[in-house]
Design an enzyme around this catalytic site. Structure first.
Site, PDB file in Angstrom:
ATOM      1  N   LEU A  98       0.886  -1.153   0.000  1.00 47.99           N
ATOM      2  CA  LEU A  98       0.000   0.000   0.000  1.00 47.99           C
ATOM      3  C   LEU A  98       0.926   1.204   0.000  1.00 47.99           C
ATOM      4  O   LEU A  98       1.788   1.319   0.872  1.00 47.99           O
ATOM      5  CB  LEU A  98      -0.902  -0.021   1.245  1.00 47.99           C
ATOM      6  N   ASP A  99       0.791   2.067  -0.993  1.00 50.99           N
ATOM      7  CA  ASP A  99       1.722   3.177  -1.170  1.00 50.99           C
ATOM      8  C   ASP A  99       1.940   3.959   0.128  1.00 50.99           C
ATOM      9  O   ASP A  99       1.043   4.064   0.967  1.00 50.99           O
ATOM     10  CB  ASP A  99       1.201   4.167  -2.221  1.00 50.99           C
ATOM     11  N   LYS A 100       3.113   4.553   0.253  1.00 49.16           N
ATOM     12  CA  LYS A 100       3.435   5.370   1.422  1.00 49.16           C
ATOM     13  C   LYS A 100       2.417   6.483   1.610  1.00 49.16           C
ATOM     14  O   LYS A 100       2.041   6.821   2.733  1.00 49.16           O
ATOM     15  CB  LYS A 100       4.842   5.962   1.276  1.00 49.16           C
TER      16      LYS A 100
END
Length: 228
Positions: A98-100
């Site tokens: 899950l993207d930063k």
């Protein structure tokens, strides 16, 4: 039992990672450099980088509401990594990414089998997101996203898209390309200002607070970040 499955069941890594270790010559079985596909029998000695790995560990499944700013990596040198946030006594790893800059539901485990099951693209497991963009989004744009958008040289798979309000919508994907939703929005001239995952298959984010974690399906542990 195949060697990669044996390694993953000890909890040290996923099957995919085990394959990489085997291919790199880091794994031995009974003193011999192992090969992909090696079978392990009861009593065999398996070592990774010279260290013996042993019996299957208890299986751990955790659902976390990942805050913005946390990186989904097991690399300890990366600041604000998800493993430091969890602080679990056992070695666990995130299932997928899950993207930063994104938030919401992510699962962590030490079970390499379930990692492969969830990430295998042909299984078409659903992941649900709420997305907010920088300006009002048209019905045509939502329809185009549902039908497929060309990003990184390929057309995304059809997905389910429904409007929430002028600037936000719900999207259900069965695909997991790198930064897929953000790239889809960008391809149609929008910027995703907030992206939150609220469901993976039948596991719901529910009322989990940001940074809170709880047991997921088949979990044998229960805790919140402050417990470790």
């Amino acid at each position: 039992m195949r060697l990669n499955k044996f390694i993953s069941e000890t909890g040290v890594c996923s099957r995919r990672e085990a394959d990489k270790w085997i291919d790199a010559g880091r794994v031995t079985c009974n003193g011999q450099i192992a090969a992909l596909g090696t079978q392990v029998q009861n009593g065999d000695e398996v070592r990774v980088d010279g260290e013996v790995i042993g019996a299957k560990k208890r299986q751990i499944y955790i659902a976390l509401n990942k805050p913005v700013g946390i990186t989904c990596t097991t690399e300890a040198h990366i600041e604000d990594n998800i493993i430091d946030l969890i602080g679990h006594a056992d070695r666990i790893f995130p299932i997928g990414r899950l993207d930063k800059d994104s938030e919401g539901l992510i699962l962590l485990t030490n079970d390499g089998d379930i990692v492969n099951e969830i990430l295998r693209s042909e299984n078409n497991h659903e992941k649900e997101y709420i997305v907010a963009v920088d300006r009002p989004i048209t019905d045509l744009s939502l329809k185009m996203m549902a039908g497929g958008v060309k990003i990184m040289g390929e057309l995304t798979k059809p997905c389910k898209v429904s409007r929430i309000d002028q600037k936000s919508f719900r999207m259900i994907l069965t695909q997991g390309l790198n930064r897929q939703i953000r790239r889809m929005c960008s391809a149609l001239g929008y910027k995703a200002e907030r992206l939150k995952r609220v469901r993976i298959m039948n596991i719901q984010l529910g009322n989990l607070r940001s940074g809170q974690r709880v047991p997921s399906d088949r979990s044998v542990v229960a805790a919140t970040p402050s417990d470790h």
